[in-house]
Motif scaffolding. Sequence first.
Motif, PDB file in Angstrom:
ATOM      1  N   ASN A 471       0.833  -1.205   0.000  1.00 43.59           N
ATOM      2  CA  ASN A 471       0.000   0.000   0.000  1.00 43.59           C
ATOM      3  C   ASN A 471       0.867   1.254   0.000  1.00 43.59           C
ATOM      4  O   ASN A 471       0.593   2.210  -0.726  1.00 43.59           O
ATOM      5  N   LYS A 474       2.101   1.696  -3.324  1.00 45.35           N
ATOM      6  CA  LYS A 474       1.039   2.017  -4.279  1.00 45.35           C
ATOM      7  C   LYS A 474       0.560   3.466  -4.119  1.00 45.35           C
ATOM      8  O   LYS A 474       0.283   4.149  -5.103  1.00 45.35           O
ATOM      9  N   ILE A 504      -3.776  10.483   3.850  1.00 46.21           N
ATOM     10  CA  ILE A 504      -5.183  10.097   4.016  1.00 46.21           C
ATOM     11  C   ILE A 504      -5.920  11.254   4.694  1.00 46.21           C
ATOM     12  O   ILE A 504      -5.468  11.741   5.732  1.00 46.21           O
ATOM     13  N   VAL A 519     -10.559   5.455  -0.101  1.00 47.92           N
ATOM     14  CA  VAL A 519     -10.651   6.907  -0.126  1.00 47.92           C
ATOM     15  C   VAL A 519     -10.959   7.289  -1.576  1.00 47.92           C
ATOM     16  O   VAL A 519     -10.496   6.618  -2.499  1.00 47.92           O
ATOM     17  N   ILE A 532      -9.827  -4.303   0.172  1.00 51.09           N
ATOM     18  CA  ILE A 532      -9.925  -5.382   1.158  1.00 51.09           C
ATOM     19  C   ILE A 532      -8.605  -5.613   1.892  1.00 51.09           C
ATOM     20  O   ILE A 532      -8.579  -6.275   2.914  1.00 51.09           O
ATOM     21  N   LEU A 534      -6.635  -3.674   3.746  1.00 51.20           N
ATOM     22  CA  LEU A 534      -6.545  -3.205   5.132  1.00 51.20           C
ATOM     23  C   LEU A 534      -7.508  -3.961   6.039  1.00 51.20           C
ATOM     24  O   LEU A 534      -7.246  -4.123   7.226  1.00 51.20           O
ATOM     25  N   PHE A 561       1.251   3.561   9.253  1.00 51.06           N
ATOM     26  CA  PHE A 561       0.438   2.480   9.822  1.00 51.06           C
ATOM     27  C   PHE A 561       1.252   1.817  10.926  1.00 51.06           C
ATOM     28  O   PHE A 561       2.422   1.493  10.723  1.00 51.06           O
TER      29      PHE A 561
HETATM   30  P1  ADP Z   1      -7.000  -0.983  -1.742  1.00 45.05           P
HETATM   31  O1  ADP Z   1      -7.095  -2.266  -2.464  1.00 45.05           O
HETATM   32  O2  ADP Z   1      -7.928   0.051  -2.242  1.00 45.05           O
HETATM   33  O3  ADP Z   1      -5.598  -0.492  -1.599  1.00 45.05           O
HETATM   34  P2  ADP Z   1      -6.910  -1.306   1.141  1.00 45.05           P
HETATM   35  O4  ADP Z   1      -7.904  -1.932   2.053  1.00 45.05           O
HETATM   36  O5  ADP Z   1      -5.538  -1.837   1.160  1.00 45.05           O
HETATM   37  O6  ADP Z   1      -7.553  -1.361  -0.292  1.00 45.05           O
HETATM   38  O7  ADP Z   1      -6.861   0.227   1.493  1.00 45.05           O
HETATM   39  C1  ADP Z   1      -8.049   0.949   1.619  1.00 45.05           C
HETATM   40  C2  ADP Z   1      -7.856   2.405   1.225  1.00 45.05           C
HETATM   41  O8  ADP Z   1      -7.029   3.039   2.191  1.00 45.05           O
HETATM   42  C3  ADP Z   1      -7.153   2.571  -0.096  1.00 45.05           C
HETATM   43  O9  ADP Z   1      -8.069   2.543  -1.176  1.00 45.05           O
HETATM   44  C4  ADP Z   1      -6.511   3.932   0.055  1.00 45.05           C
HETATM   45  O10 ADP Z   1      -7.450   4.933  -0.276  1.00 45.05           O
HETATM   46  C5  ADP Z   1      -6.234   4.019   1.549  1.00 45.05           C
HETATM   47  N1  ADP Z   1      -4.809   3.718   1.851  1.00 45.05           N
HETATM   48  C6  ADP Z   1      -4.303   2.553   2.290  1.00 45.05           C
HETATM   49  N2  ADP Z   1      -2.980   2.636   2.508  1.00 45.05           N
HETATM   50  C7  ADP Z   1      -2.628   3.914   2.198  1.00 45.05           C
HETATM   51  C8  ADP Z   1      -1.387   4.656   2.214  1.00 45.05           C
HETATM   52  N3  ADP Z   1      -0.239   4.088   2.630  1.00 45.05           N
HETATM   53  N4  ADP Z   1      -1.445   5.944   1.858  1.00 45.05           N
HETATM   54  C9  ADP Z   1      -2.605   6.530   1.471  1.00 45.05           C
HETATM   55  N5  ADP Z   1      -3.796   5.890   1.435  1.00 45.05           N
HETATM   56  C10 ADP Z   1      -3.809   4.604   1.788  1.00 45.05           C
END
Ligand code: ADP
Length: 731
Positions: A471, A474, A504, A519, A532, A534, A561
């Motif tokens: 994440n 990404k 975030i 988000v 999914i 997180l 995190f």
């Molecule tokens: P996704 O498959 O969308 O990445 P996750 O459950 O892993 O699903 O994360 C949920 C949402 O949390 C993401 O869509 C993103 O908007 C936000 N998110 C997660 N990790 C980060 C991060 N390191 N920085 C910014 N936003 C994050």
Amino acid sequence: MSTPLSQERAGILVVDDRPDKHVVYRAILEELGQDLVEATSGEQALKHVLHRDFAVILLDVNMPGLDGLDTAALIRGRKRSAHVPIIFVTADYGDEIRTARGYSLGAVDFMMSPIVPEVLRTKVKVFVDLYLLARQAKRQAEESAALAAERIARDAAERASRQSAFLADASAALSGSLIASATTRALARLAVPFLADVSALTLVEAEGVEPVTELAWTDPEAPSGIATEALQTTAWLGWRHAVERVITSGKLETFTPSHVLSITAGAGSGSPMVLPRGPQITALALVPLIARARTIGVLSLGMGPSERTFDSELLDVATDLAGRAAIALDNAFLYRTLHEQDRRKNEFLAMLSHELRNPLAPITNAAHMLQPNETDPRRITWAKEVISRQVRQLARLVDDLLDVSRITQGKIELKIESIEVSEVVNAAVETARPMLDSQEHALAVVLPAQPLRIKGDFTRLAQVLGNLLNNAAKYTDRNGRIELTVGHEESQIVFRVRDSGIGIPPDALGTIFELFAQVQQTLDRSRGGLGIGLTLVKRLVEMQGGTVAAHSEGYGCGSEFVVRLPEAIDAAPTKTSLTQSKPGGESVDASYRVLVVDDNVDAAESMAMILRLDGYVVQLAFDGEVALDAVRNLAPDAILLDIGLPRMDGFQVAERIRALPSCASTLLVAITGYGQPEDLERSRRAGFDRHIVKPIDPSLLTQMLAEHCRSRTTVNSTENVVPLRKRPAAN
Ligand code: ADP
């Protein structure tokens, strides 16, 4: 129906032992037009007074047996006749002792015999009239009492029907909307003015509902006669505390005027409870809203200008209204939750299609590139890399999906053990490496100098940290900086994954761990994902007794995190996982034979191609029977056996292979989509040495075969041929 006064007749009892006297009395009294009742003895007279009322009794003093005075005494002794006027008739007026006794017995008069008709008639008439008047007065009193009772009953019936109509209207208004805020407003308005001059509805903060107080009060200046206002906070501390008390207890509370004054503390010393622009409240009742055994809110009812008070009847109606409102609100909340889940599900399905379709285009292109006439090794390598990268991505998606559903159904079992922190960090970094590298991020891993041990499930913990690193990679623009630090705080091991990414927004921090939550993305969804990852992180961490939290200063400020897990107190050695073993680079023995059994021809042939490229002799079989024939003819060194075969499944085939003496040392590998402990156990029982879950990592496969090939050579060279040696079970 009662008899009119003019028709009612009074009873006159004449008591005399001589029948001729009765004839005389009858002649005298007949014209009064009343009921003349005759008795010839005291006993007979007593019987009559037992059975009816008399206006007056004419009693002969001198009678044989029970004389007039004794009879009078007995008449007076009976409750019904104690006060009936008695006129004694005697011929002996001079007997003063008897006269005195007669008066003491309540005689109203003494008359001398022979009697003067007019005098007797006049005297008797006086008592008859008195009697009839008294009867009339009594009857009138009874009639007005009956009238009053009837009026009360009619009022009560009218009130009851007004209340039923009110509650029916209220039900209709409350069920008119499935939107909680509309129901809330409707309830606050319904209560005024029927139940109270002021009403306020406070909802408990739950299920995403804001704790809001809807206020309504009678206001002659307002267009509808009712003014409303939504309060976010209230100055009356006492009231707020009372509302909180009712929420906790779920019990109705009422307050008299002096109480109301005492709970207005906080709005200025001793000031009365006055609404903004509204009236002053003198009496207050707080009614809980209870649905499914939970208090979901409180309806406060106040009296002011109408000077009414809360009687039990009004409180009953208020409780009934609160009950109906609670059901309506509960339905609205449930509806909203369902609606939200439905929305997220639809969004998720749209994203899922998108995410599943994404890798297909590059795979198709790469497959196209791998035409037989393609000879450029660089293009072939490129195509292979594209395919394996995209397949890995697809496999990850499917794995995550399966994990979520298994966790939701409580089907995931953890293998909690003592883990060396650096090992699990290495495994996680290895998982995230392709993503980190493709984005050219700089990764810093900071581990404490001393080795740390943690209590958890190695694979799942590596998955958690890998997810967070993925994440971070990404959601950070190219060339970003990502940091994984591990620390020891109290008896916990703390992992922090920090990135310099997009960050975030504060309002999303609370929901990103929810299933399918993402988000707001750009329209092109350039960063992909299913929302999914997180959820898995949170559930897996919690299952291992830990916590996870997200921090960010907002957009563009990066994210952090933090995962906290319990430290392992013992120092049990960790289990070495397959992913940690080094790939072997040994040359392959050209006589090593592999049988690939799969009813999916493409899958079987592509695997055969990979193995042939590595130099193995490969044969294919597309069902169990053919596989068994091939085993007998080829005597393979290794068999890769798909479980889901038609007719005879992989387990049955394996059992029959193991029963062949020539196959005792053959490496038997189950290839399947199922990787639960019970699936592994089933494979072991069927005689398999290894169990590989699809999709297969080709490098893992060739590494495994190389190891087996090497061990076979070693055994042969050092111990010569050891036929029919039972191969130990894998893992
Ligand atoms: P996704 O498959 O969308 O990445 P996750 O459950 O892993 O699903 O994360 C949920 C949402 O949390 C993401 O869509 C993103 O908007 C936000 N998110 C997660 N990790 C980060 C991060 N390191 N920085 C910014 N936003 C994050």
